[in-house]
Scaffold this active site. Structure first.
Site, PDB file in Angstrom:
ATOM      1  N   ASN A 150       0.771  -1.128  -0.249  1.00 17.88           N
ATOM      2  CA  ASN A 150      -0.219   0.027   0.043  1.00 17.88           C
ATOM      3  C   ASN A 150       0.807   1.328  -0.022  1.00 17.88           C
ATOM      4  O   ASN A 150       0.523   2.245  -0.717  1.00 17.88           O
ATOM      5  CB  ASN A 150      -0.972   0.021   1.174  1.00 17.88           C
ATOM      6  CG  ASN A 150      -0.313   0.047   2.581  1.00 17.88           C
ATOM      7  OD1 ASN A 150       0.759  -0.563   2.739  1.00 17.88           O
ATOM      8  ND2 ASN A 150      -0.870   0.559   3.462  1.00 17.88           N
ATOM      9  N   GLU A 248       3.378  -5.182  12.428  1.00 15.53           N
ATOM     10  CA  GLU A 248       2.671  -4.040  12.028  1.00 15.53           C
ATOM     11  C   GLU A 248       1.560  -4.636  11.184  1.00 15.53           C
ATOM     12  O   GLU A 248       1.732  -4.654  10.109  1.00 15.53           O
ATOM     13  CB  GLU A 248       3.230  -2.792  11.202  1.00 15.53           C
ATOM     14  CG  GLU A 248       4.624  -2.185  12.019  1.00 15.53           C
ATOM     15  CD  GLU A 248       3.843  -1.144  12.933  1.00 15.53           C
ATOM     16  OE1 GLU A 248       2.806  -0.776  12.874  1.00 15.53           O
ATOM     17  OE2 GLU A 248       4.743  -0.626  13.742  1.00 15.53           O
ATOM     18  N   CYS A 282      -3.514   1.166   6.546  1.00 16.56           N
ATOM     19  CA  CYS A 282      -3.750   0.542   7.872  1.00 16.56           C
ATOM     20  C   CYS A 282      -4.686   0.896   9.052  1.00 16.56           C
ATOM     21  O   CYS A 282      -5.388   0.530   9.527  1.00 16.56           O
ATOM     22  CB  CYS A 282      -2.506   0.048   8.456  1.00 16.56           C
ATOM     23  SG  CYS A 282      -1.416   1.173   8.599  1.00 16.56           S
ATOM     24  N   GLU A 458       7.333   1.045  15.190  1.00 14.65           N
ATOM     25  CA  GLU A 458       8.162   1.536  14.274  1.00 14.65           C
ATOM     26  C   GLU A 458       7.936   3.038  14.555  1.00 14.65           C
ATOM     27  O   GLU A 458       7.108   3.510  15.156  1.00 14.65           O
ATOM     28  CB  GLU A 458       7.709   1.447  12.699  1.00 14.65           C
ATOM     29  CG  GLU A 458       7.485  -0.165  12.317  1.00 14.65           C
ATOM     30  CD  GLU A 458       8.999  -0.697  12.190  1.00 14.65           C
ATOM     31  OE1 GLU A 458      10.125  -0.031  12.454  1.00 14.65           O
ATOM     32  OE2 GLU A 458       8.819  -1.987  11.678  1.00 14.65           O
TER      33      GLU A 458
HETATM   34  P1  NAD Z   1      -0.172  -9.453   3.221  1.00 12.88           P
HETATM   35  O1  NAD Z   1       0.051 -10.106   4.516  1.00 12.88           O
HETATM   36  O2  NAD Z   1      -1.008 -10.122   2.225  1.00 12.88           O
HETATM   37  O3  NAD Z   1       1.340  -9.325   2.708  1.00 12.88           O
HETATM   38  C1  NAD Z   1       2.355  -8.411   3.367  1.00 12.88           C
HETATM   39  C2  NAD Z   1       3.820  -9.181   3.144  1.00 12.88           C
HETATM   40  O4  NAD Z   1       3.815 -10.452   3.520  1.00 12.88           O
HETATM   41  C3  NAD Z   1       4.030  -9.060   1.438  1.00 12.88           C
HETATM   42  O5  NAD Z   1       5.260  -8.965   1.138  1.00 12.88           O
HETATM   43  C4  NAD Z   1       3.715 -10.913   1.281  1.00 12.88           C
HETATM   44  O6  NAD Z   1       4.591 -11.101   0.076  1.00 12.88           O
HETATM   45  C5  NAD Z   1       4.355 -11.549   2.499  1.00 12.88           C
HETATM   46  N1  NAD Z   1       3.790 -12.665   2.865  1.00 12.88           N
HETATM   47  C6  NAD Z   1       2.535 -13.422   2.660  1.00 12.88           C
HETATM   48  N2  NAD Z   1       2.607 -14.568   3.110  1.00 12.88           N
HETATM   49  C7  NAD Z   1       3.629 -14.622   3.857  1.00 12.88           C
HETATM   50  C8  NAD Z   1       4.046 -15.594   4.699  1.00 12.88           C
HETATM   51  N3  NAD Z   1       3.577 -16.611   4.919  1.00 12.88           N
HETATM   52  N4  NAD Z   1       5.282 -15.481   5.479  1.00 12.88           N
HETATM   53  C9  NAD Z   1       6.071 -14.249   5.383  1.00 12.88           C
HETATM   54  N5  NAD Z   1       5.267 -13.206   4.727  1.00 12.88           N
HETATM   55  C10 NAD Z   1       4.466 -13.538   3.693  1.00 12.88           C
HETATM   56  O7  NAD Z   1      -0.528  -7.831   3.348  1.00 12.88           O
HETATM   57  P2  NAD Z   1      -0.706  -6.961   1.961  1.00 12.88           P
HETATM   58  O8  NAD Z   1      -2.204  -7.412   1.497  1.00 12.88           O
HETATM   59  O9  NAD Z   1       0.244  -6.869   1.326  1.00 12.88           O
HETATM   60  O10 NAD Z   1      -1.052  -5.566   2.877  1.00 12.88           O
HETATM   61  C11 NAD Z   1      -2.069  -5.283   3.329  1.00 12.88           C
HETATM   62  C12 NAD Z   1      -2.293  -5.431   5.008  1.00 12.88           C
HETATM   63  O11 NAD Z   1      -1.082  -4.863   5.588  1.00 12.88           O
HETATM   64  C13 NAD Z   1      -3.629  -4.771   5.646  1.00 12.88           C
HETATM   65  O12 NAD Z   1      -3.885  -5.810   6.483  1.00 12.88           O
HETATM   66  C14 NAD Z   1      -3.054  -3.601   6.387  1.00 12.88           C
HETATM   67  O13 NAD Z   1      -3.588  -3.228   7.327  1.00 12.88           O
HETATM   68  C15 NAD Z   1      -1.557  -3.946   6.573  1.00 12.88           C
HETATM   69  N6  NAD Z   1      -0.625  -2.785   6.919  1.00 12.88           N
HETATM   70  C16 NAD Z   1      -0.204  -2.701   8.080  1.00 12.88           C
HETATM   71  C17 NAD Z   1       0.453  -1.424   8.279  1.00 12.88           C
HETATM   72  C18 NAD Z   1       0.879  -0.982   9.831  1.00 12.88           C
HETATM   73  O14 NAD Z   1       1.877  -0.136   9.924  1.00 12.88           O
HETATM   74  N7  NAD Z   1       0.269  -1.544  10.725  1.00 12.88           N
HETATM   75  C19 NAD Z   1       0.822  -0.682   7.402  1.00 12.88           C
HETATM   76  C20 NAD Z   1       0.487  -1.032   5.987  1.00 12.88           C
HETATM   77  C21 NAD Z   1      -0.240  -2.029   5.652  1.00 12.88           C
END
Ligand code: NAD
Length: 477
Positions: A150, A248, A282, A458
């Site tokens: 995002n 996060e 997020c 962070e």
């Molecule tokens: P996601 O969990 O699908 O993917 C995040 C990352 O994790 C990607 O690089 C993905 O390839 C990797 N990933 C996928 N499966 C994995 C596994 N089994 N082990 C380790 N890594 C793995 O999330 P997304 O769809 O890319 O992002 C959206 C989510 O991120 C939302 O829930 C959002 O709220 C959250 N987010 C949180 C913050 C925060 O600061 N708290 C900031 C931005 C986004």
């Protein structure tokens, strides 16, 4: 011939050993944009070995010199907006002004941590004349940084800058949907003077790279930003290895409007709260709690603000497309869920048809009124431009509803009553509270979640303690 996005290891563009790539689609148009490396576990091991080999020299570099290099890096990021920002805009579809704000923050992380590393230190603990006791902060070693799609550069910089400043080396894994800008960031790091191997990028799917990274014995900590499910999967591996994590995760943040608020400002700010980055944020304020005696009046103002938004790929758009097809489809499924739960949109509620970009992934910013907090729409993170407007009676009722969520990332309060602001801020179960605006906060303020929104922090000075481990030295004199 499409551009191929490869990993960046040891200062070099590094194609995957298996020569496998996946197509990357442009969210603005639905057309193929590039081919992205589909790395395997063997590629991950090469990236981690490189970071392990670079570790000793980097941790031995004087903090003043690391800080200077990171500041040079920050300057280079600022002067590379047209190239670096353009790569991220193509991958994500972000409008120009959003990208400009994120580029500024990306540079700020390296400037801030590059400066503050010079004052970070341990302390002397007085144990009387027979001892000299002190603490020091040591780096963990090689840190894995796993990132979502995002806000790729922003999320990367806020983890990588404190990790590098404190003498760790990094292997970063961007989302497979948005890899190009992070690869370019790593290339710029080398140009700015960061030694090859100190900051590597491995490109590919999370289900392959995440576990390969977490199981690798050189990895001493992982900073993960993403969804709950992947965070839990990493947590299982981390439990076996006693591997420290910063998680996060997602949110369903409450944004509370009291009857004594400046309602025009609140309507404007609450619109930004759920539509910034097309709701792919997020900490988005997606549960909008409005006091019942101003509910109808406020709803009219909110719908009026939402009607002014411009959705599209243009530079001056207020909202761009949804970044991935899966997310575009997921958001649409919530329109069906809302209908099943008896909700009707006050505005929006469908895919946005943008003339000339009919195959792009655009969603109309959507307001659902008279939602109750137990409805699916109010409990699940949608990660799109949809807000649930929920009425409440008084302060106690607002707090009860706001805290009735498994998530606890952000929250907003709109009120002119200073006593109420402090009482409600103290009672909210969330990592960051913003009052009388709804912003993403600052590089200098800690960010992180309560409950299922994660743990660790962070940003801010506090992040330095999450990228170092404290050691006590006790000397008998
Ligand atoms: P996601 O969990 O699908 O993917 C995040 C990352 O994790 C990607 O690089 C993905 O390839 C990797 N990933 C996928 N499966 C994995 C596994 N089994 N082990 C380790 N890594 C793995 O999330 P997304 O769809 O890319 O992002 C959206 C989510 O991120 C939302 O829930 C959002 O709220 C959250 N987010 C949180 C913050 C925060 O600061 N708290 C900031 C931005 C986004």
């Amino acid at each position: 011939m499409f551009n191929q996005v490869n990993s960046f290891i040891d200062g070099r563009d590094t194609p995957p050993l298996g020569a496998q790539y996946v197509d990357k689609i442009d969210p603005r148009t639905g057309a193929k944009l590039s081919e992205v490396a589909n790395s395997e576990a063997a590629d991950v091991a090469i990236a981690i070995d490189s970071a392990a080999a670079a570790l000793q020299a980097w941790r031995d570099t004087r903090p003043a010199d690391r800080g200077r290099i990171l500041n040079d890096f920050g300057r280079l990021i600022r002067s590379s907006e047209s190239t670096l920002g353009a790569l991220e805009r193509a991958d994500t579809g972000k409008p120009g002004r959003e990208m400009a704000a994120l580029m500024d923050l990306t540079a700020q992380y390296f400037e801030f941590y590059g400066g503050i590393v010079n004052v970070m230190d341990g302390e002397v603990i007085n144990q009387g004349p027979n001892y000299h006791v002190y603490t020091r902060r040591d780096p963990f070693g090689v840190i894995g940084v796993i990132l979502p799609w995002n806000a790729p550069l922003h999320q990367a910089a806020r983890a990588i800058a404190p990790a590098l400043a404190t003498g760790n080396t990094v292997v970063a894994k961007p989302s497979e949907h948005t890899s190009a800008s992070l690869v370019e960031l790593a290339r710029l790091a080398v140009e700015a003077g960061v030694p090859a191997g100190v900051f590597n990028v491995i490109v590919g799917k999370g289900s392959v790279i995440g576990p390969a990274m977490a199981h690798n014995p050189h990895i001493r900590k992982i900073s993960f930003t993403g969804g709950l499910r992947a965070g839990q999967e990493l947590g299982h591996i981390a439990a076996e290895r006693i591997l420290p994590l910063t998680l996060e995760l997602g949110g369903k943040s409450a944004n509370i409007v009291f009857d004594d608020a400046d309602l025009d400002a609140a309507a404007k700010g609450s619109t930004t709260a759920f539509t910034w980055n097309s709701g792919q944020w997020c900490a988005a304020g997606t549960r909008l709690l409005v006091q019942e005696n101003i509910y109808e009046r406020f709803l009219d103002k909110l719908v009026g603000e939402v009607a002014k938004l411009k959705v599209g790929p243009q530079d001056d758009s207020t909202s761009g497309p949804i970044t991935t097809q899966a997310q575009f489809e997921k958001i649409q499924s919530y329109f069906d869920i809302a209908a099943r739960e008896g909700l009707k949109p006050a505005i929006g509620g469908k895919v946005k048809n943008v003339p000339g970009h009919e195959n792009g992934w655009y969603i109309e910013p959507t307001v659902y009124a008279n939602v109750t907090n137990d409805m699916t729409l109010a409990q699940e993170e949608i990660f799109g431009p949809i807000v649930c407007v929920i009425p409440f009676k008084d302060e106690a009722d607002a707090l009860r509803i706001a805290n009735d969520s498994e998530f606890g990332l952000g929250a907003g309060i709109w009120s002119q009553n200073i006593g109420r602001v402090h009482r409600v801020a103290a009672g909210l179960e969330a990592g960051r509270i913003v009052v009388n605006e709804y912003s993403g906060g600052f590089v200098q303020t800690p960010c992180g979640g309560f409950k299922q929104s994660g743990y660790g922090r962070e940003q801010g000075v506090d992040a330095l303690s999450h990228y170092t481990q404290l050691k006590s030295v006790i000397i008998r004199l």
